[in-house]
Design a protein around this motif. Structure first.
Motif, mmCIF file in Angstrom:
data_model
loop_
_atom_site.group_PDB
_atom_site.id
_atom_site.type_symbol
_atom_site.label_atom_id
_atom_site.label_comp_id
_atom_site.label_asym_id
_atom_site.label_seq_id
_atom_site.Cartn_x
_atom_site.Cartn_y
_atom_site.Cartn_z
ATOM 1 N N UNK A 189 1.033 -1.306 0.146
ATOM 2 C CA UNK A 189 0.005 0.039 -0.124
ATOM 3 C C UNK A 189 0.947 1.250 0.106
ATOM 4 N N UNK A 190 1.909 1.223 0.649
ATOM 5 C CA UNK A 190 2.740 2.200 0.747
ATOM 6 C C UNK A 190 3.484 2.482 -0.835
ATOM 7 N N UNK A 191 3.799 1.438 -1.503
ATOM 8 C CA UNK A 191 4.306 1.715 -2.615
ATOM 9 C C UNK A 191 3.248 2.145 -3.595
ATOM 10 N N UNK A 192 2.125 1.741 -3.542
ATOM 11 C CA UNK A 192 0.985 2.429 -4.479
ATOM 12 C C UNK A 192 0.736 3.937 -4.018
ATOM 13 N N UNK A 193 0.903 4.163 -2.743
ATOM 14 C CA UNK A 193 0.760 5.689 -2.632
ATOM 15 C C UNK A 193 1.708 6.379 -2.852
ATOM 16 N N UNK A 194 2.928 6.007 -2.932
ATOM 17 C CA UNK A 194 4.349 6.726 -3.183
ATOM 18 C C UNK A 194 4.958 7.231 -2.099
ATOM 19 N N UNK A 195 4.612 6.512 -0.889
ATOM 20 C CA UNK A 195 5.287 6.439 0.355
ATOM 21 C C UNK A 195 6.564 6.066 0.762
ATOM 22 N N UNK A 196 7.465 6.701 1.064
ATOM 23 C CA UNK A 196 8.891 6.123 1.067
ATOM 24 C C UNK A 196 9.092 5.173 1.969
ATOM 25 N N UNK A 197 8.490 5.146 3.226
ATOM 26 C CA UNK A 197 8.805 4.345 4.483
ATOM 27 C C UNK A 197 7.468 3.742 4.984
ATOM 28 N N UNK A 198 7.660 2.366 5.423
ATOM 29 C CA UNK A 198 6.659 1.462 6.328
ATOM 30 C C UNK A 198 7.312 1.162 7.667
ATOM 31 N N UNK A 199 6.970 1.993 8.666
ATOM 32 C CA UNK A 199 7.508 1.832 10.108
ATOM 33 C C UNK A 199 7.020 0.765 10.718
ATOM 34 N N UNK A 200 7.855 0.004 11.151
ATOM 35 C CA UNK A 200 7.359 -1.122 11.925
ATOM 36 C C UNK A 200 7.688 -1.182 13.417
ATOM 37 N N UNK A 201 7.641 -0.066 13.888
ATOM 38 C CA UNK A 201 7.904 -0.133 15.562
ATOM 39 C C UNK A 201 9.166 -0.235 16.008
ATOM 40 N N UNK A 202 9.116 -0.671 17.332
ATOM 41 C CA UNK A 202 10.475 -1.203 17.845
ATOM 42 C C UNK A 202 11.005 -2.443 17.709
ATOM 43 N N UNK A 203 12.156 -2.585 17.195
ATOM 44 C CA UNK A 203 12.762 -3.786 17.156
ATOM 45 C C UNK A 203 13.644 -3.913 18.557
ATOM 46 N N UNK A 204 13.581 -4.925 19.033
ATOM 47 C CA UNK A 204 14.157 -5.333 20.435
ATOM 48 C C UNK A 204 15.306 -6.287 20.467
ATOM 49 N N UNK A 205 16.446 -5.980 20.511
ATOM 50 C CA UNK A 205 17.416 -6.841 20.541
ATOM 51 C C UNK A 205 17.425 -7.658 21.531
ATOM 52 N N UNK A 206 17.557 -9.144 21.254
ATOM 53 C CA UNK A 206 17.477 -10.132 22.495
ATOM 54 C C UNK A 206 16.259 -10.546 22.950
ATOM 55 N N UNK A 207 15.181 -9.989 22.302
ATOM 56 C CA UNK A 207 13.696 -10.303 22.672
ATOM 57 C C UNK A 207 13.023 -11.067 21.195
ATOM 58 N N UNK A 208 12.642 -12.630 21.369
ATOM 59 C CA UNK A 208 12.352 -13.546 20.506
ATOM 60 C C UNK A 208 11.262 -12.986 19.656
ATOM 61 N N UNK A 209 10.410 -12.355 20.579
ATOM 62 C CA UNK A 209 8.763 -11.945 19.856
ATOM 63 C C UNK A 209 8.979 -10.886 19.062
ATOM 64 N N UNK A 210 10.120 -9.977 18.960
ATOM 65 C CA UNK A 210 10.351 -8.831 18.267
ATOM 66 C C UNK A 210 11.591 -9.019 17.246
ATOM 67 N N UNK A 211 12.089 -10.397 17.062
ATOM 68 C CA UNK A 211 13.097 -10.703 16.345
ATOM 69 C C UNK A 211 12.678 -10.458 15.015
ATOM 70 N N UNK A 212 11.637 -11.156 14.674
ATOM 71 C CA UNK A 212 10.892 -11.092 13.243
ATOM 72 C C UNK A 212 11.062 -9.974 12.432
ATOM 73 N N UNK A 213 11.128 -8.712 13.144
ATOM 74 C CA UNK A 213 11.189 -7.413 12.323
ATOM 75 C C UNK A 213 12.525 -7.450 11.566
ATOM 76 N N UNK A 214 13.432 -7.871 12.271
ATOM 77 C CA UNK A 214 14.921 -7.827 11.458
ATOM 78 C C UNK A 214 14.965 -8.769 10.333
ATOM 79 N N UNK A 215 14.068 -9.627 9.848
ATOM 80 C CA UNK A 215 13.850 -10.356 8.728
ATOM 81 C C UNK A 215 13.479 -9.582 7.529
ATOM 82 N N UNK A 216 12.939 -8.461 7.340
ATOM 83 C CA UNK A 216 12.487 -7.665 6.643
ATOM 84 C C UNK A 216 13.779 -6.736 6.133
#
Length: 233
Positions: A189-216
């Motif tokens: 949707x960002x791409x279609x709107x011509x917006x440069x960023x998709x913000x994912x919130x906080x990546x938390x180093x050492x937290x398994x439930x937030x580690x997924x964000x680093x895969x993008x």
């Protein structure tokens, strides 16, 4: 950044990511009614929103919570992402105003997925204060199949991009990776709107439930008060 009043309560609370730590946050004065320009500026400087509260972690001796964002123009779909989109291609999407209509779906998600967390037991007031209340720049991206709820991603609209706030879904469809599906759709949707960023919130180093964000990838991280490429780890 425009000068604003920041508040820091003296009382700490249990960290949601590390059981042996306490958490502190800075809050924008809740009496402020920020316009979209200020909301965008705050987001660029690492602040996030929970309902009407705008905050940024400020924990002494800990800097684990760091904002990350996808540079939309550089983002490419790898095989696993294409598979995720293909597996749920029969879902229909709609962008909707925040409302009470999805509370039962939210409550079902919290009860089945987070019964051991601080958000359990769910309540309507909790849902409203967390996801429905805001600053009029947030929306629900809702996925349905034949009219039946599958997933919802709450996101904020800024001048330079979209920001994912929270995702909940029908746990019966977890094998279809609904969280990843919704993140990919918001990026598109960002791409279609011509917006440069998709913000994912906080990546938390050492937290398994937030580690997924680093895969993008590629990914940018807000570190030392500036946005920079996320280093390969």
């Amino acid at each position: 950044m425009t000068k604003i009043t920041l508040l820091k309560p003296e009382q700490s609370h249990a960290c949601g990511y590390f059981s042996d730590r306490q958490s502190h946050s800075l809050y924008v004065d809740p009496r402020l009614e920020p316009a979209i320009e200020l909301l965008t500026q705050l987001n660029l400087n690492g602040f996030r929103r929970s309902g009407k509260l705008i905050y940024r972690p400020d924990c002494e001796g800990c800097n684990a919570c760091q904002p990350v964002r996808i540079p939309v123009r550089q983002f490419k779909l790898k095989k696993s992402y294409k598979r995720t989109l293909r597996n749920a291609r029969h879902w229909t999407l709609s962008v909707e105003m925040p409302s009470a209509a999805l509370y039962s779906d939210y409550a079902n998600y919290i009860s089945q997925r987070h019964a051991d967390g601080s958000m359990y037991p769910p309540s309507y007031d909790q849902y409203k204060e967390f996801l429905v209340d805001g600053h009029d720049n947030h929306r629900f991206l809702v996925a349905r199949e034949n009219g039946e709820f599958r997933a919802c991603l709450v996101f904020d609209l800024f001048l330079d991009g979209l920001s994912s706030v929270y995702c909940f879904f029908d746990p019966d469809y977890e094998t279809l990776s609904p969280g990843s599906f919704m993140i990919l759709k918001i990026t598109q949707i960002c791409q279609l709107m011509g917006l440069p960023w998709h913000y994912l919130g906080y990546w938390v180093e050492g937290s398994r439930k937030m580690e997924y964000k680093s895969r993008y990838r590629p990914l940018h991280i807000f570190k030392n008060d500036q946005w920079q490429p996320f280093e390969t780890r």
